[in-house]
Write a protein that holds these residues in place. Sequence first.
Motif, PDB file in Angstrom:
ATOM      1  N   GLU A   1      -4.898  -0.441   1.923  1.00 53.59           N
ATOM      2  CA  GLU A   1      -5.507   0.858   1.608  1.00 53.59           C
ATOM      3  C   GLU A   1      -4.632   1.998   2.119  1.00 53.59           C
ATOM      4  OE1 GLU A   1      -9.652   3.379   2.298  1.00 53.59           O
ATOM      5  OE2 GLU A   1      -9.399   1.399   3.205  1.00 53.59           O
ATOM      6  N   ALA A   2      -4.123   1.853   3.340  1.00 55.82           N
ATOM      7  CA  ALA A   2      -3.284   2.899   3.920  1.00 55.82           C
ATOM      8  C   ALA A   2      -1.999   3.093   3.120  1.00 55.82           C
ATOM      9  CB  ALA A   2      -2.963   2.555   5.373  1.00 55.82           C
ATOM     10  N   LEU A   3      -1.390   1.995   2.685  1.00 53.65           N
ATOM     11  CA  LEU A   3      -0.169   2.095   1.888  1.00 53.65           C
ATOM     12  C   LEU A   3      -0.441   2.778   0.548  1.00 53.65           C
ATOM     13  CD1 LEU A   3       1.306  -1.437   2.633  1.00 53.65           C
ATOM     14  CD2 LEU A   3       2.489   0.728   3.098  1.00 53.65           C
ATOM     15  N   MET A   4      -1.511   2.375  -0.133  1.00 51.33           N
ATOM     16  CA  MET A   4      -1.810   2.946  -1.441  1.00 51.33           C
ATOM     17  C   MET A   4      -2.241   4.406  -1.352  1.00 51.33           C
ATOM     18  SD  MET A   4      -3.515  -0.104  -3.731  1.00 51.33           S
ATOM     19  CE  MET A   4      -4.721  -0.691  -2.550  1.00 51.33           C
ATOM     20  N   ASN A   5      -2.827   4.789  -0.214  1.00 51.39           N
ATOM     21  CA  ASN A   5      -3.258   6.173  -0.025  1.00 51.39           C
ATOM     22  C   ASN A   5      -2.138   7.083   0.454  1.00 51.39           C
ATOM     23  OD1 ASN A   5      -5.857   5.634  -0.825  1.00 51.39           O
ATOM     24  ND2 ASN A   5      -6.706   5.553   1.238  1.00 51.39           N
ATOM     25  N   GLY A   6      -0.959   6.516   0.727  1.00 55.00           N
ATOM     26  CA  GLY A   6       0.146   7.334   1.205  1.00 55.00           C
ATOM     27  C   GLY A   6       0.049   7.704   2.667  1.00 55.00           C
ATOM     28  N   ASP A   7      -0.600   6.867   3.481  1.00 58.51           N
ATOM     29  CA  ASP A   7      -0.718   7.153   4.911  1.00 58.51           C
ATOM     30  C   ASP A   7       0.596   6.916   5.657  1.00 58.51           C
ATOM     31  OD1 ASP A   7      -3.337   7.780   4.541  1.00 58.51           O
ATOM     32  OD2 ASP A   7      -4.163   5.981   5.465  1.00 58.51           O
TER      33      ASP A   7
ATOM     34  N   GLY B   1       2.531   4.019  -3.187  1.00 57.22           N
ATOM     35  CA  GLY B   1       1.726   4.890  -2.336  1.00 57.22           C
ATOM     36  C   GLY B   1       2.529   5.701  -1.331  1.00 57.22           C
ATOM     37  N   PRO B   2       3.407   5.058  -0.538  1.00 59.26           N
ATOM     38  CA  PRO B   2       4.180   5.849   0.427  1.00 59.26           C
ATOM     39  C   PRO B   2       5.054   6.918  -0.226  1.00 59.26           C
ATOM     40  CG  PRO B   2       4.238   3.519   0.999  1.00 59.26           C
ATOM     41  CD  PRO B   2       3.597   3.611  -0.360  1.00 59.26           C
ATOM     42  N   LEU B   3       5.513   6.672  -1.447  1.00 55.87           N
ATOM     43  CA  LEU B   3       6.335   7.663  -2.146  1.00 55.87           C
ATOM     44  C   LEU B   3       5.535   8.919  -2.474  1.00 55.87           C
ATOM     45  CD1 LEU B   3       8.143   5.240  -4.638  1.00 55.87           C
ATOM     46  CD2 LEU B   3       9.039   6.130  -2.486  1.00 55.87           C
TER      47      LEU B   3
ATOM     48  N   PRO C   1       9.442   0.267   2.754  1.00 52.11           N
ATOM     49  CA  PRO C   1      10.721   0.366   2.042  1.00 52.11           C
ATOM     50  C   PRO C   1      11.185   1.804   1.845  1.00 52.11           C
ATOM     51  CG  PRO C   1       9.329  -1.284   1.021  1.00 52.11           C
ATOM     52  CD  PRO C   1       8.481  -0.603   2.055  1.00 52.11           C
ATOM     53  N   GLU C   2      12.493   1.990   1.906  1.00 49.47           N
ATOM     54  CA  GLU C   2      13.088   3.318   1.753  1.00 49.47           C
ATOM     55  C   GLU C   2      12.888   3.843   0.329  1.00 49.47           C
ATOM     56  OE1 GLU C   2      14.478   5.023   4.125  1.00 49.47           O
ATOM     57  OE2 GLU C   2      15.009   3.571   5.692  1.00 49.47           O
ATOM     58  N   ALA C   3      12.917   5.170   0.214  1.00 48.80           N
ATOM     59  CA  ALA C   3      12.767   5.821  -1.094  1.00 48.80           C
ATOM     60  C   ALA C   3      14.139   6.046  -1.708  1.00 48.80           C
ATOM     61  CB  ALA C   3      12.030   7.151  -0.938  1.00 48.80           C
ATOM     62  N   THR C   4      14.701   5.002  -2.312  1.00 51.89           N
ATOM     63  CA  THR C   4      15.999   5.138  -2.978  1.00 51.89           C
ATOM     64  C   THR C   4      15.796   5.543  -4.438  1.00 51.89           C
ATOM     65  OG1 THR C   4      16.079   2.835  -3.703  1.00 51.89           O
ATOM     66  CG2 THR C   4      16.941   3.320  -1.498  1.00 51.89           C
ATOM     67  N   VAL C   5      16.801   6.199  -4.999  1.00 53.39           N
ATOM     68  CA  VAL C   5      16.718   6.653  -6.386  1.00 53.39           C
ATOM     69  C   VAL C   5      16.533   5.470  -7.328  1.00 53.39           C
ATOM     70  CG1 VAL C   5      18.011   7.744  -8.260  1.00 53.39           C
ATOM     71  CG2 VAL C   5      18.010   8.780  -5.979  1.00 53.39           C
ATOM     72  N   ALA C   6      17.294   4.387  -7.092  1.00 49.95           N
ATOM     73  CA  ALA C   6      17.191   3.214  -7.967  1.00 49.95           C
ATOM     74  C   ALA C   6      15.793   2.608  -7.914  1.00 49.95           C
ATOM     75  CB  ALA C   6      18.239   2.175  -7.567  1.00 49.95           C
ATOM     76  N   ARG C   7      15.234   2.505  -6.716  1.00 49.62           N
ATOM     77  CA  ARG C   7      13.905   1.900  -6.558  1.00 49.62           C
ATOM     78  C   ARG C   7      12.834   2.763  -7.223  1.00 49.62           C
ATOM     79  NH1 ARG C   7       9.888   2.082  -2.582  1.00 49.62           N
ATOM     80  NH2 ARG C   7       8.678   0.163  -2.449  1.00 49.62           N
ATOM     81  N   ILE C   8      12.902   4.063  -7.018  1.00 50.77           N
ATOM     82  CA  ILE C   8      11.911   4.967  -7.618  1.00 50.77           C
ATOM     83  C   ILE C   8      11.991   4.921  -9.138  1.00 50.77           C
ATOM     84  CG2 ILE C   8      11.196   7.388  -7.839  1.00 50.77           C
ATOM     85  CD1 ILE C   8      12.424   7.755  -4.971  1.00 50.77           C
ATOM     86  N   SER C   9      13.207   4.935  -9.673  1.00 53.65           N
ATOM     87  CA  SER C   9      13.393   4.944 -11.126  1.00 53.65           C
ATOM     88  C   SER C   9      12.835   3.682 -11.773  1.00 53.65           C
ATOM     89  CB  SER C   9      14.889   5.082 -11.460  1.00 53.65           C
ATOM     90  OG  SER C   9      15.413   6.292 -10.960  1.00 53.65           O
TER      91      SER C   9
END
Length: 244
Positions: free
Chosen positions: A27-33, A168-170, A80-88
Motif C-alpha cells: 500500500e505504501a509503495l502504490m501510494n507513493g509513500d 507508485g514511488p515515481l 528502484p531508482e527512477a531511470t529514464v529507461a525504466r520510466i519509459s
Amino acid sequence: MLDHREGASGGGSQETAHARVHAGLKEALMNGDFLPGQRLVVRQIAERFRTSAMPVREAFRQLVSDEALFDHPNRGVIVPEATVARISELVRVRCSVEGTAAEWATSTISPEEIEELADINERLHRCVNGHALADYLTLNRRFHFMLYGAARSPMLQQIIEKLWLRAGPLLNIVRTDAAYVFGLIHHDEMIDGLRRGDSQAVRRALVADLSEAADIILRAAAAPVPLQPRPASPRRRAPRGAGK
C-alpha cells in the motif's frame, strides 16, 4: 525490536505478521509513500508495523521477487531508482494494460460505480483547490483501482497491481498543483466517457493521464532535484498483533 507476543506463539503469528507487513508495504509503495532510490531499513519498518525483524525481511524478499524493491549489493534493500529507461518502459506497458482495463470497464461498470468514481474525483478536486495534497495520491489510487476493478478481470487486476508497485514511488515526483489539475481533467473525461458508454474515449483519457504524468517524471529524472518522502499517515500504523 523483537515482539515477544508474536515470537512466542510460533510460525502462525509470524505468517500473520508477514502478511500484515507485506500488505502495508504494498500500500505504501502504490501510494507513493517512498521515494525512488530510498533505502528501507529493517529496524525502522519493524517499528512502523510494531513487529519483529523476521516478517519484515520476508516481506522484503517477496517484494524484491516482484521487482517492487531492489536488493542493492552495497546499500541493502532500496526502492528502484527512477531511470529514464525504466520510466519509459513502465509507462508504455501501463498505457497498454491499464488502457485495456479502462476500455473493458466501460461495458461492465454499474451506474452506482460511476457515481462513486465521480464522488472520489470530487474529493480530489477539493484536495487541489484547497492545496491539501497529502491525501491526493491515496485517493488517486482509489479512483484508478475502482475503475480497473469494474473491468471484472482478476487476472488483469493482479498485473496492474504489480505495475503500480513499481510506479507508485515515481508519483512522488508529480507533486505540483498544476500536475494534479491536468490529471483531474482526464479523470473528468473518463467519467464522461463512462456515462456515454464510449470505451475509446475512456481509454484515450486514461492513456493521456498516464502519459502526461510520465512526461513530468521523465523531465525530473533527467534533472533530479532533492525530494522528501511523504510522511507516513498515523492511520497506516496497524495495532500490535493485528492481522490482515
